[in-house]
Design a protein around this motif. Structure first.
Motif, short mmCIF file in Angstrom:
data_model
loop_
_atom_site.label_atom_id
_atom_site.label_comp_id
_atom_site.label_asym_id
_atom_site.label_seq_id
_atom_site.Cartn_x
_atom_site.Cartn_y
_atom_site.Cartn_z
N UNK A 104 7.23 6.08 -4.58
CA UNK A 104 6.09 5.54 -4.63
C UNK A 104 5.49 5.30 -3.22
N UNK A 105 4.03 5.30 -2.92
CA UNK A 105 3.70 4.89 -1.67
C UNK A 105 3.73 3.47 -1.42
N UNK A 106 4.20 3.04 0.00
CA UNK A 106 4.31 1.60 -0.07
C UNK A 106 2.97 0.73 0.19
N UNK A 107 2.02 1.44 0.73
CA UNK A 107 0.95 0.51 1.03
C UNK A 107 0.22 0.00 -0.31
N UNK A 108 -0.67 -0.93 0.07
CA UNK A 108 -1.36 -1.43 -1.15
C UNK A 108 -2.49 -0.75 -1.52
N UNK A 109 -2.78 -0.41 -2.85
CA UNK A 109 -3.88 0.38 -3.19
C UNK A 109 -4.96 -0.40 -4.04
N UNK A 110 -6.19 -0.08 -4.07
CA UNK A 110 -7.06 -0.71 -4.69
C UNK A 110 -7.29 0.15 -5.80
N UNK A 111 -7.32 -0.49 -7.17
CA UNK A 111 -7.51 0.16 -8.44
C UNK A 111 -9.01 -0.16 -8.72
N UNK A 112 -9.70 0.62 -9.40
CA UNK A 112 -11.02 0.34 -9.95
C UNK A 112 -11.15 -0.62 -11.12
N UNK A 113 -12.21 -1.48 -11.25
CA UNK A 113 -12.21 -2.19 -12.24
C UNK A 113 -11.81 -1.57 -13.87
N UNK A 159 -5.75 7.19 -16.06
CA UNK A 159 -4.49 6.41 -15.62
C UNK A 159 -3.46 7.53 -14.86
N UNK A 160 -3.95 8.69 -14.97
CA UNK A 160 -3.46 9.62 -14.24
C UNK A 160 -3.78 9.53 -12.72
N UNK A 161 -5.32 9.22 -12.54
CA UNK A 161 -5.43 9.18 -10.99
C UNK A 161 -4.91 7.79 -10.74
N UNK A 162 -4.77 6.68 -11.31
CA UNK A 162 -4.31 5.44 -10.78
C UNK A 162 -2.97 5.85 -10.61
N UNK A 163 -2.20 6.26 -11.38
CA UNK A 163 -0.68 6.66 -11.21
C UNK A 163 -0.35 7.58 -9.95
N UNK A 164 -1.64 8.55 -9.71
CA UNK A 164 -1.35 9.40 -8.60
C UNK A 164 -1.62 8.85 -7.37
N UNK A 165 -2.56 7.69 -7.38
CA UNK A 165 -2.78 6.87 -5.99
C UNK A 165 -1.54 6.31 -5.47
N UNK A 166 -0.86 5.88 -6.25
CA UNK A 166 0.57 5.09 -5.87
C UNK A 166 1.81 5.96 -5.57
N UNK A 167 1.71 7.25 -6.38
CA UNK A 167 2.73 8.27 -6.38
C UNK A 167 3.75 7.79 -7.45
#
Length: 156
Positions: free
Chosen positions: A1-10, A43-51
């Protein structure tokens, strides 16, 4: 997973919260008035945001980051073995049953059976809800990453 903080959409957070409660993509789509495919792609987009390799891993990350509010603590009314706890931690970090079996030096069939029993005892309908229930019961915590890394390097 990517270590940095990620902003998810509402909308991603809304769908993750419903997943954490055990809703399926079909149920979420009906609740929020979108198509099932829209929910799945969200959900796939959110999952891919953080790897994240799995949705369970995505929910674990969202709890750790604070994107999903931590549930109120409930009482645990059964014992969890150290092997079950380790397997649960590995699921939360995106490991599949083969990876867990290698790390625990057991068979994949044992891991699948143990996770199924634990999921039922936690009152979860799927793995993402199992991770959510584990956070609710304070079985999972911020320090789990260190344990997971140790177990995974030991399993190699």
């Amino acid at each position: 997973m990517k270590p940095q903080s990620v902003a998810f959409t509402p909308r991603e957070i809304e769908a993750m919260a419903l997943l954490a409660k055990g809703s399926s993509a079909k149920q979420i789509a009906k609740t929020v008035g979108r198509s099932e495919e829209t929910i799945r792609s969200r959900m796939e987009r959110a999952r891919h945001k953080i790897g994240a390799p799995t949705i369970a891993c995505l929910l674990d990350y969202a709890y750790r980051q604070g994107s999903l509010p931590r549930p109120d603590r409930q009482q645990l009314d059964f014992e969890i073995s150290s092997a079950e706890l380790t397997a649960l931690r590995l699921v939360a970090h995106g490991c599949d049953s083969a990876q867990i079996a290698a790390a625990l030096r057991t068979s994949r069939a044992n891991v699948v059976a143990d996770l199924r029993k634990l999921r039922v005892r936690l009152g979860a309908t799927n793995m993402p809800q199992m991770v959510s229930r584990a956070w609710e019961l304070k079985i999972l915590s911020e320090t789990d990453s260190e344990v997971v890394e140790f177990v995974m390097t030991r399993g190699r």
